[in-house]
Scaffold this motif. Structure first.
Motif, PDB file in Angstrom:
ATOM      1  N   ASP A 187      -8.276   5.705   7.133  1.00  0.00           N
ATOM      2  CA  ASP A 187      -8.193   6.856   8.217  1.00  0.00           C
ATOM      3  C   ASP A 187      -6.934   7.018   8.853  1.00  0.00           C
ATOM      4  N   GLY A 188      -6.224   5.848   9.167  1.00  0.00           N
ATOM      5  CA  GLY A 188      -5.006   6.071  10.026  1.00  0.00           C
ATOM      6  C   GLY A 188      -5.315   6.445  11.671  1.00  0.00           C
ATOM      7  N   PRO A 189      -4.119   6.909  12.241  1.00  0.00           N
ATOM      8  CA  PRO A 189      -4.221   7.133  13.489  1.00  0.00           C
ATOM      9  C   PRO A 189      -4.951   8.716  13.523  1.00  0.00           C
ATOM     10  N   PHE A 233       0.850  -1.244   0.013  1.00  0.00           N
ATOM     11  CA  PHE A 233      -0.054  -0.007  -0.041  1.00  0.00           C
ATOM     12  C   PHE A 233       0.917   1.082   0.057  1.00  0.00           C
ATOM     13  N   LEU A 234       0.562   2.205  -0.881  1.00  0.00           N
ATOM     14  CA  LEU A 234       1.110   3.531  -0.598  1.00  0.00           C
ATOM     15  C   LEU A 234       0.149   4.558  -0.244  1.00  0.00           C
ATOM     16  N   VAL A 235       0.454   5.015   1.019  1.00  0.00           N
ATOM     17  CA  VAL A 235      -0.516   5.799   1.555  1.00  0.00           C
ATOM     18  C   VAL A 235      -0.004   7.538   1.637  1.00  0.00           C
ATOM     19  N   SER A 236      -0.909   8.344   0.816  1.00  0.00           N
ATOM     20  CA  SER A 236      -0.611   9.514   0.876  1.00  0.00           C
ATOM     21  C   SER A 236      -1.531  10.649   1.813  1.00  0.00           C
ATOM     22  N   GLY A 237      -1.038  11.748   2.015  1.00  0.00           N
ATOM     23  CA  GLY A 237      -1.609  12.723   2.709  1.00  0.00           C
ATOM     24  C   GLY A 237      -0.714  13.230   3.683  1.00  0.00           C
ATOM     25  N   VAL A 276      -5.302  11.109   5.854  1.00  0.00           N
ATOM     26  CA  VAL A 276      -5.137  10.138   4.596  1.00  0.00           C
ATOM     27  C   VAL A 276      -5.736  10.953   3.442  1.00  0.00           C
ATOM     28  N   ALA A 277      -5.107  11.116   2.452  1.00  0.00           N
ATOM     29  CA  ALA A 277      -5.643  11.703   1.003  1.00  0.00           C
ATOM     30  C   ALA A 277      -6.039  10.492   0.189  1.00  0.00           C
TER      31      ALA A 277
END
Length: 88
Positions: free
Chosen positions: A61-63, A5-9, A68-69
């Motif tokens: 959503d994350g922490p 996974f690549l998480v952006s934001g 998270v974008a």
């Protein structure tokens, strides 16, 4: 099952990697979460498909401090869980 996974934001400097690790360990996944130079976080998760999907949902959503974008999902052709990662 192993997924990248690549998480952006706003995901660096907000406890994202540590919180991801905590979630992954609860789900009995192995892999890693690491910062990338472009500001994203790479998450490599290996384990039971249902657990990987649960982590995928959490990553949306994350922490609390994260914003998270987007979450890009890539199939991973690397080592199988039993071959590559001892823990998260």
């Amino acid at each position: 099952m192993t997924v990248r996974f690549l998480v952006s934001g706003r995901v660096q400097g907000v406890h994202f990697r540590a919180a991801t690790r905590e979630q992954a360990l609860r789900l009995r996944l192995s892999g890693h979460a690491r910062n990338l130079d472009d500001g994203r976080v790479e998450v490599l998760a290996a384990g039971e498909a249902q657990a990987v999907e649960a982590l995928a949902q959490w990553l949306e959503d994350g922490p609390p401090a994260a914003r998270v974008a987007g979450v890009e999902r890539c199939a991973h052709a690397g080592p199988a869980p039993e071959e590559g990662f001892a823990t998260f």
